[in-house]
Design a protein around this motif. Structure first.
Motif, PDB file in Angstrom:
ATOM      1  N   LYS A 119      15.540  52.494  56.333  1.00 58.68           N
ATOM      2  CA  LYS A 119      15.032  52.533  55.065  1.00 58.68           C
ATOM      3  C   LYS A 119      14.075  53.678  54.669  1.00 58.68           C
ATOM      4  O   LYS A 119      14.157  54.409  53.649  1.00 58.68           O
ATOM      5  N   PRO A 120      13.138  54.426  55.783  1.00 56.72           N
ATOM      6  CA  PRO A 120      12.364  55.344  55.342  1.00 56.72           C
ATOM      7  C   PRO A 120      13.172  56.835  55.187  1.00 56.72           C
ATOM      8  O   PRO A 120      12.761  57.601  54.526  1.00 56.72           O
ATOM      9  N   ASN A 121      14.311  56.783  55.711  1.00 55.03           N
ATOM     10  CA  ASN A 121      15.154  58.147  55.491  1.00 55.03           C
ATOM     11  C   ASN A 121      16.008  58.169  54.430  1.00 55.03           C
ATOM     12  O   ASN A 121      17.045  58.903  54.395  1.00 55.03           O
ATOM     13  N   LEU A 122      16.048  57.261  53.576  1.00 55.84           N
ATOM     14  CA  LEU A 122      17.003  57.001  52.434  1.00 55.84           C
ATOM     15  C   LEU A 122      16.090  57.287  51.115  1.00 55.84           C
ATOM     16  O   LEU A 122      15.208  56.907  50.821  1.00 55.84           O
ATOM     17  N   ALA A 123      17.094  57.895  50.092  1.00 52.90           N
ATOM     18  CA  ALA A 123      16.391  58.055  48.961  1.00 52.90           C
ATOM     19  C   ALA A 123      16.169  56.670  47.945  1.00 52.90           C
ATOM     20  O   ALA A 123      16.964  55.899  48.233  1.00 52.90           O
ATOM     21  N   ARG A 124      15.188  56.753  46.966  1.00 50.04           N
ATOM     22  CA  ARG A 124      15.015  55.508  46.104  1.00 50.04           C
ATOM     23  C   ARG A 124      16.227  55.822  44.813  1.00 50.04           C
ATOM     24  O   ARG A 124      16.439  56.777  44.564  1.00 50.04           O
ATOM     25  N   GLY A 125      16.471  54.715  44.469  1.00 51.50           N
ATOM     26  CA  GLY A 125      16.848  54.541  43.294  1.00 51.50           C
ATOM     27  C   GLY A 125      18.601  55.072  43.126  1.00 51.50           C
ATOM     28  O   GLY A 125      19.431  55.138  42.254  1.00 51.50           O
ATOM     29  N   GLY A 160      21.740  60.350  59.435  1.00 53.87           N
ATOM     30  CA  GLY A 160      20.295  60.203  59.083  1.00 53.87           C
ATOM     31  C   GLY A 160      19.291  60.977  59.829  1.00 53.87           C
ATOM     32  O   GLY A 160      18.033  60.623  59.458  1.00 53.87           O
ATOM     33  N   ALA A 161      19.770  61.692  60.653  1.00 53.84           N
ATOM     34  CA  ALA A 161      18.865  62.158  61.731  1.00 53.84           C
ATOM     35  C   ALA A 161      19.263  63.629  61.878  1.00 53.84           C
ATOM     36  O   ALA A 161      19.006  64.303  63.036  1.00 53.84           O
ATOM     37  N   ALA A 162      20.230  64.374  60.987  1.00 54.68           N
ATOM     38  CA  ALA A 162      20.631  65.775  61.523  1.00 54.68           C
ATOM     39  C   ALA A 162      21.206  65.904  62.768  1.00 54.68           C
ATOM     40  O   ALA A 162      20.880  66.751  63.321  1.00 54.68           O
ATOM     41  N   VAL A 179      20.017  50.016  51.537  1.00 54.60           N
ATOM     42  CA  VAL A 179      19.998  50.797  50.269  1.00 54.60           C
ATOM     43  C   VAL A 179      19.733  49.939  48.946  1.00 54.60           C
ATOM     44  O   VAL A 179      18.878  50.557  48.026  1.00 54.60           O
ATOM     45  N   GLY A 180      20.433  48.924  48.829  1.00 54.73           N
ATOM     46  CA  GLY A 180      19.904  47.906  47.678  1.00 54.73           C
ATOM     47  C   GLY A 180      18.740  47.370  47.797  1.00 54.73           C
ATOM     48  O   GLY A 180      18.281  46.946  46.719  1.00 54.73           O
TER      49      GLY A 180
END
Length: 106
Positions: free
Chosen positions: A29-35, A9-11, A102-103
């Motif tokens: 949470k800020p590093n993850l895509a929604r949906g 999550g941080a290259a 993610v959920g």
């Protein structure tokens, strides 16, 4: 031929020291895509976690890590193997934590 890519999550690909410092962290949470389709991801994630725990610390994993490091000229294969094995031993817990994060993203 197999190739391993590690991104926490941080290259962190290519920087074993950074990966080691990440310990058992998961992306926040800020590093993850929604949906993301959590329901569709769970079965495969837990299956992969089970396989990861089986491979953790194995000679096969050590071989893959050494080969990968050799290909890119990285000398820290033992440190990377140790960090990766540690994460793989805890794979089910990491998946549990990741699925909860993610959920919760709407």
């Amino acid at each position: 031929m197999l190739a391993w890519a590690i991104d926490n999550g941080a290259a962190l690909v290519g920087f074993p020291g950074d990966f080691i410092d990440a310990g058992l962290a998961i992306p926040e949470k800020p590093n993850l895509a929604r949906g993301l389709p959590v329901g569709l991801m769970e079965a495969g994630a837990y299956k992969a976690a089970k396989r990861a725990t089986e491979l953790a610390g194995s000679a096969l994993l050590q071989h893959y890590v050494k080969q990968s490091c050799m290909l890119v000229g990285e000398e820290g294969s033992d440190l990377l193997f140790s960090a990766l094995s540690n994460r793989m031993e805890q794979a089910t817990d990491l998946v549990d934590r990741y699925i909860k994060v993610v959920g919760a993203i709407k």
